[in-house]
Design a protein around this motif. Sequence first.
Motif, mmCIF file in Angstrom:
data_model
loop_
_atom_site.group_PDB
_atom_site.id
_atom_site.type_symbol
_atom_site.label_atom_id
_atom_site.label_comp_id
_atom_site.label_asym_id
_atom_site.label_seq_id
_atom_site.Cartn_x
_atom_site.Cartn_y
_atom_site.Cartn_z
ATOM 1 N N ASP A 69 -6.016 13.759 21.129
ATOM 2 C CA ASP A 69 -7.206 13.785 20.271
ATOM 3 C C ASP A 69 -7.347 15.127 19.564
ATOM 4 O O ASP A 69 -7.584 15.188 18.349
ATOM 5 C CB ASP A 69 -8.471 13.538 21.103
ATOM 6 N N LEU A 70 -7.235 16.201 20.327
ATOM 7 C CA LEU A 70 -7.434 17.530 19.757
ATOM 8 C C LEU A 70 -6.387 17.837 18.690
ATOM 9 O O LEU A 70 -6.706 18.395 17.629
ATOM 10 C CB LEU A 70 -7.412 18.584 20.865
ATOM 11 N N LEU A 71 -5.146 17.460 18.959
ATOM 12 C CA LEU A 71 -4.085 17.689 17.985
ATOM 13 C C LEU A 71 -4.324 16.890 16.710
ATOM 14 O O LEU A 71 -4.253 17.432 15.599
ATOM 15 C CB LEU A 71 -2.724 17.313 18.572
ATOM 16 N N THR A 72 -4.625 15.610 16.852
ATOM 17 C CA THR A 72 -4.769 14.782 15.651
ATOM 18 C C THR A 72 -6.012 15.153 14.849
ATOM 19 O O THR A 72 -6.015 15.044 13.619
ATOM 20 C CB THR A 72 -4.766 13.287 16.005
ATOM 21 N N TYR A 73 -7.067 15.617 15.500
ATOM 22 C CA TYR A 73 -8.227 16.132 14.761
ATOM 23 C C TYR A 73 -7.813 17.352 13.932
ATOM 24 O O TYR A 73 -8.204 17.492 12.772
ATOM 25 C CB TYR A 73 -9.350 16.526 15.711
ATOM 26 N N ALA A 74 -7.035 18.234 14.536
ATOM 27 C CA ALA A 74 -6.601 19.441 13.827
ATOM 28 C C ALA A 74 -5.717 19.104 12.633
ATOM 29 O O ALA A 74 -5.845 19.707 11.554
ATOM 30 C CB ALA A 74 -5.865 20.373 14.785
ATOM 31 N N LEU A 75 -4.830 18.128 12.808
ATOM 32 C CA LEU A 75 -3.889 17.790 11.739
ATOM 33 C C LEU A 75 -4.598 17.309 10.477
ATOM 34 O O LEU A 75 -4.097 17.508 9.367
ATOM 35 C CB LEU A 75 -2.913 16.708 12.219
ATOM 36 N N ARG A 76 -5.756 16.708 10.617
ATOM 37 C CA ARG A 76 -6.479 16.199 9.446
ATOM 38 C C ARG A 76 -6.775 17.318 8.446
ATOM 39 O O ARG A 76 -6.758 17.110 7.239
ATOM 40 C CB ARG A 76 -7.791 15.534 9.876
ATOM 41 N N PHE A 77 -7.057 18.515 8.967
ATOM 42 C CA PHE A 77 -7.433 19.608 8.083
ATOM 43 C C PHE A 77 -6.245 20.461 7.662
ATOM 44 O O PHE A 77 -6.404 21.487 7.014
ATOM 45 C CB PHE A 77 -8.530 20.449 8.738
ATOM 46 N N GLY A 78 -5.046 20.005 8.022
ATOM 47 C CA GLY A 78 -3.846 20.636 7.486
ATOM 48 C C GLY A 78 -3.434 20.047 6.153
ATOM 49 O O GLY A 78 -2.536 20.561 5.489
ATOM 50 N N LEU A 79 -4.109 18.966 5.773
ATOM 51 C CA LEU A 79 -3.799 18.279 4.517
ATOM 52 C C LEU A 79 -4.572 18.887 3.347
ATOM 53 O O LEU A 79 -5.712 19.318 3.507
ATOM 54 C CB LEU A 79 -4.157 16.797 4.637
ATOM 55 N N GLY B 77 -6.933 25.137 20.937
ATOM 56 C CA GLY B 77 -6.895 26.367 20.161
ATOM 57 C C GLY B 77 -6.497 26.116 18.720
ATOM 58 O O GLY B 77 -7.025 26.753 17.791
ATOM 59 N N LEU B 78 -5.579 25.160 18.520
ATOM 60 C CA LEU B 78 -5.177 24.805 17.157
ATOM 61 C C LEU B 78 -6.357 24.210 16.390
ATOM 62 O O LEU B 78 -6.619 24.581 15.242
ATOM 63 C CB LEU B 78 -4.021 23.804 17.202
ATOM 64 N N LEU B 79 -7.101 23.298 17.040
ATOM 65 C CA LEU B 79 -8.271 22.715 16.378
ATOM 66 C C LEU B 79 -9.295 23.788 16.041
ATOM 67 O O LEU B 79 -9.850 23.817 14.933
ATOM 68 C CB LEU B 79 -8.891 21.630 17.264
ATOM 69 N N ALA B 80 -9.544 24.692 16.979
ATOM 70 C CA ALA B 80 -10.509 25.767 16.731
ATOM 71 C C ALA B 80 -10.084 26.624 15.540
ATOM 72 O O ALA B 80 -10.905 26.959 14.670
ATOM 73 C CB ALA B 80 -10.652 26.637 17.984
ATOM 74 N N THR B 81 -8.819 26.970 15.483
ATOM 75 C CA THR B 81 -8.316 27.809 14.394
ATOM 76 C C THR B 81 -8.412 27.093 13.053
ATOM 77 O O THR B 81 -8.827 27.681 12.039
ATOM 78 C CB THR B 81 -6.862 28.219 14.673
ATOM 79 N N VAL B 82 -8.036 25.827 13.050
ATOM 80 C CA VAL B 82 -8.053 25.057 11.804
ATOM 81 C C VAL B 82 -9.475 24.927 11.255
ATOM 82 O O VAL B 82 -9.719 25.158 10.069
ATOM 83 C CB VAL B 82 -7.414 23.669 12.024
ATOM 84 N N VAL B 83 -10.422 24.565 12.122
ATOM 85 C CA VAL B 83 -11.789 24.376 11.603
ATOM 86 C C VAL B 83 -12.430 25.711 11.226
ATOM 87 O O VAL B 83 -13.274 25.758 10.325
ATOM 88 C CB VAL B 83 -12.681 23.587 12.595
ATOM 89 N N ASP B 84 -12.026 26.789 11.891
ATOM 90 C CA ASP B 84 -12.538 28.105 11.514
ATOM 91 C C ASP B 84 -12.138 28.477 10.094
ATOM 92 O O ASP B 84 -12.861 29.206 9.409
ATOM 93 C CB ASP B 84 -12.019 29.182 12.470
ATOM 94 N N HIS B 85 -10.968 28.005 9.658
ATOM 95 C CA HIS B 85 -10.436 28.419 8.364
ATOM 96 C C HIS B 85 -10.555 27.353 7.284
ATOM 97 O O HIS B 85 -10.217 27.615 6.126
ATOM 98 C CB HIS B 85 -8.971 28.853 8.514
ATOM 99 N N ALA B 86 -11.017 26.175 7.636
ATOM 100 C CA ALA B 86 -11.182 25.116 6.636
ATOM 101 C C ALA B 86 -12.473 25.339 5.856
ATOM 102 O O ALA B 86 -13.439 25.912 6.370
ATOM 103 C CB ALA B 86 -11.213 23.753 7.320
#
Length: 202
Positions: free
Chosen positions: A41-51, A96-105
């Motif tokens: 779940d955490l990984l796939t949530y993070a991947l959404r904001f890599g697009l 941690g990946l999700l936290a980093t991604v949402v911090d920078h999105a």
Amino acid sequence: MREAVAHCVKTLSGVPSAQWRVPAGDLEWTCWETLEHLADDLLTYALRFGLAKPMDVRRVPLRLSRDREDGPENVIFGDAAAGPDGLLTVVEACGGLLATVVDHASPTVLAPHVFGASDPEGFAAMGVVETLVHTYDIARGVQRDGAPPEQLSRRVLVRLFPDVDIADDASSTLLWATGRIGTPERPRRSAWRWYGAPRGSR
């Protein structure tokens, strides 16, 4: 998000390997499978904001598979040779990946979810709920205290469960809101959902 993952790791570190094969609370999955599902779940949530345009992609098309017929369908799995603490490391990395991604999105960008489009703050809150309730599920299976932290519970209730009044304490209210427990005043929920829509659009 990092605080929720730290709670998960602290609660579940050092549980003997044999205990991870028992069911996680009332779930049909084992404790190991439930922790893999959480990492997924955490990984796939993070991947959404890599697009570049998250709303243009309903789901990042990774291959899904299961280890057994009734197990969770995931894109990632823990290495059994690394043991439970290795799988906790996977969860920590994904959180941690999700936290980093949402911090920078951009705070206004939206990404799709089965319950409706949400912003980075909403996906972070979803990740926290997944982490707290699945830690609770697993802790029940391995006979540890997995009660969600009070302040984190309160924050995600305010963000994702506007239909829920906080009764007694936020920790037990979150467990009730997600169908984990019931009380004489509030019978256990057989169906539930959260509301991830951005705050300003409600």
